[in-house]
Design a protein around this motif. Sequence first.
Motif, PDB file in Angstrom:
ATOM      1  N   LEU A 121       0.830  -1.213   0.000  1.00 47.09           N
ATOM      2  CA  LEU A 121       0.000   0.000   0.000  1.00 47.09           C
ATOM      3  C   LEU A 121       0.867   1.268   0.000  1.00 47.09           C
ATOM      4  N   ALA A 122       1.891   1.285   0.859  1.00 52.46           N
ATOM      5  CA  ALA A 122       2.713   2.502   0.967  1.00 52.46           C
ATOM      6  C   ALA A 122       3.416   2.790  -0.365  1.00 52.46           C
ATOM      7  N   THR A 123       3.832   1.724  -1.063  1.00 51.91           N
ATOM      8  CA  THR A 123       4.492   1.923  -2.363  1.00 51.91           C
ATOM      9  C   THR A 123       3.501   2.460  -3.387  1.00 51.91           C
ATOM     10  N   ARG A 124       2.276   1.889  -3.392  1.00 49.08           N
ATOM     11  CA  ARG A 124       1.281   2.363  -4.373  1.00 49.08           C
ATOM     12  C   ARG A 124       0.937   3.832  -4.124  1.00 49.08           C
ATOM     13  N   VAL A 125       0.785   4.200  -2.855  1.00 49.01           N
ATOM     14  CA  VAL A 125       0.485   5.611  -2.551  1.00 49.01           C
ATOM     15  C   VAL A 125       1.665   6.485  -2.999  1.00 49.01           C
ATOM     16  N   GLY A 126       2.894   5.979  -2.783  1.00 50.05           N
ATOM     17  CA  GLY A 126       4.096   6.702  -3.230  1.00 50.05           C
ATOM     18  C   GLY A 126       4.100   6.875  -4.747  1.00 50.05           C
TER      19      GLY A 126
END
Length: 259
Positions: free
Chosen positions: A155-160
């Motif tokens: 999730l954190a990568t996709r938001v990034g």
Amino acid sequence: MRGWRKAPYTFLRGAGRVLELAGRASIYLAIGTLRLADLRTAIAHSWDELGPGDDDVSSLMPWEQRLYARFLKTADRILLVGSGAGRDLVGLLKLGYRVEGLDVASRAVAHSRHMLDKERLTAELHTGAIEAVELPGSFDAFIFSWCCYSYIPQLATRVGVLRKVKAQLNPGGRILISYIPAERPPRLLANRLTRFAGHITRSDWRSEPGDVVVASGDWRGIHYEHRFSPSDFENEAGAAGLRVVFHERGEVGAAVLIV
Ligand SMILES: C[S@@+](CC[C@H](N)C(=O)[O-])C[C@H]1O[C@@H](n2cnc3c(N)ncnc32)[C@H](O)[C@@H]1O
């Protein structure tokens, strides 16, 4: 079958079922022990191995045609993320759009070059993962091709990634995303086992609710995808400071985001 003959059958059938479940559980545990870099290598490898297949057909699907006709302008500079072997890249170019392609799978990019030559079309092609590459300038529209967004782990990568493309969006720009809708019931046990193995082996990623990881052959044969409920997807967009202005919840989830 006589009664006494049924007993060994029932016992062995039950034992087989237990072994089958244990086998599946150990695969979920094994996946959790991988490092994030290995998982990403496996994702790129799985797409490379898939080969061109039906991608030889350079036409857009009906939902793509509707979405692109409504939200793209022919003057837009567009980056198609996950352009693969060239199916939708060629389809968009044929409609007169100014598109560039980006894909993490180098063999797919090579095939799309061949497709462009065959069709006497030209486009800039870039190789790399959207989360890692330096974006080649700013764009009026980013398209995450045919559920490509679902193939980005964490999730954190996709938001990034959303923040990264948002920073390269021209005024009035749009981000067009398709995703794989959530399955019911969700694979809670598989997620928990994979997360548990990640925790015990101190891996640098954790399986998250919505992740579906399937293994065949060695570790490079892993297929990863993340499935979204419409609200999960909208929360991710919101976390990146983007507004959802269109959201179609069909067999493929499709959405348009703006700043
Ligand atoms: C379903 S295929 C779509 C291929 C082609 N555009 C089509 O629609 O036929 C998804 C593509 O996304 C690419 N992909 C997956 N993760 C990616 C990432 N992190 N960055 C860039 N491309 C990625 C895969 O290599 C694959 O070619």
